[in-house]
Design a protein around this motif. Structure first.
Motif, PDB file in Angstrom:
ATOM      1  N   LEU A 100      -3.576   1.031  11.056  1.00 33.06           N
ATOM      2  CA  LEU A 100      -3.367   2.162   9.969  1.00 33.06           C
ATOM      3  C   LEU A 100      -2.054   2.595   9.847  1.00 33.06           C
ATOM      4  N   ILE A 101      -1.545   2.531   8.722  1.00 30.23           N
ATOM      5  CA  ILE A 101      -0.327   2.975   8.311  1.00 30.23           C
ATOM      6  C   ILE A 101      -0.107   4.062   7.403  1.00 30.23           C
ATOM      7  N   ASP A 102       0.664   4.965   7.674  1.00 31.20           N
ATOM      8  CA  ASP A 102       1.022   6.338   6.877  1.00 31.20           C
ATOM      9  C   ASP A 102       1.597   5.873   5.518  1.00 31.20           C
ATOM     10  N   GLU A 103       1.075   6.576   4.546  1.00 34.36           N
ATOM     11  CA  GLU A 103       1.470   6.252   3.344  1.00 34.36           C
ATOM     12  C   GLU A 103       3.030   6.520   3.091  1.00 34.36           C
TER      13      GLU A 103
ATOM     14  N   THR B 202      -4.558  -0.553   6.784  1.00 37.25           N
ATOM     15  CA  THR B 202      -5.142   0.499   6.115  1.00 37.25           C
ATOM     16  C   THR B 202      -4.390   1.635   5.666  1.00 37.25           C
ATOM     17  N   THR B 203      -4.063   2.146   4.691  1.00 35.80           N
ATOM     18  CA  THR B 203      -3.240   3.095   4.395  1.00 35.80           C
ATOM     19  C   THR B 203      -3.916   4.509   4.609  1.00 35.80           C
ATOM     20  N   VAL B 204      -3.318   5.432   5.187  1.00 29.95           N
ATOM     21  CA  VAL B 204      -3.660   6.592   5.440  1.00 29.95           C
ATOM     22  C   VAL B 204      -2.616   7.694   5.108  1.00 29.95           C
ATOM     23  N   LYS B 205      -3.400   8.722   4.948  1.00 36.86           N
ATOM     24  CA  LYS B 205      -2.348   9.944   4.909  1.00 36.86           C
ATOM     25  C   LYS B 205      -2.275  10.994   5.703  1.00 36.86           C
ATOM     26  N   LEU B 206      -1.354  11.182   6.670  1.00 38.92           N
ATOM     27  CA  LEU B 206      -1.143  11.836   7.953  1.00 38.92           C
ATOM     28  C   LEU B 206      -0.687  13.222   7.450  1.00 38.92           C
ATOM     29  N   ILE B 207      -1.489  14.308   7.908  1.00 38.61           N
ATOM     30  CA  ILE B 207      -1.246  15.411   7.477  1.00 38.61           C
ATOM     31  C   ILE B 207      -0.453  16.201   8.584  1.00 38.61           C
TER      32      ILE B 207
END
Length: 90
Positions: A39-42, A81-86
């Motif tokens: 997983l890679i942060d956008e 997979t692109t993810v958005k980490l908050i």
């Protein structure tokens, strides 16, 4: 995903050959059975360069994000997979 976490130390050593505290995208070289999901942060994908451990946390290396996506991962046979980490401030 609302909650992400690393695998146990034992699983990290078994799947990536890295001890706890040394998680690195370069550990995927040892994941020949493709059991690990990357997983890679956008936000990281927008950066020209990124740094990581070379499978040990005693040093770090920096290389072009484009090279990771277009050369390293395809050579290893891994996708991401692109993810958005908050963060806590959001």
């Amino acid at each position: 995903s609302a909650r992400l976490s690393f695998a146990s130390g034992e699983a990290m050593e078994e799947l990536l050959g890295t001890p706890p505290g040394s998680a690195t995208v370069l550990g995927l070289i040892k994941d020949t059975k493709h059991k690990v999901r990357l997983l890679i942060d956008e936000d990281l994908l927008q950066e020209e360069y990124f740094g990581c451990h070379p499978c040990k946390n005693t040093s770090s290396i920096c290389f072009a994000t484009k090279d990771l996506l277009e050369k390293v991962l395809p050579r290893l046979g891994h996708d991401y997979t692109t993810v958005k980490l908050i963060g806590e401030d959001e």
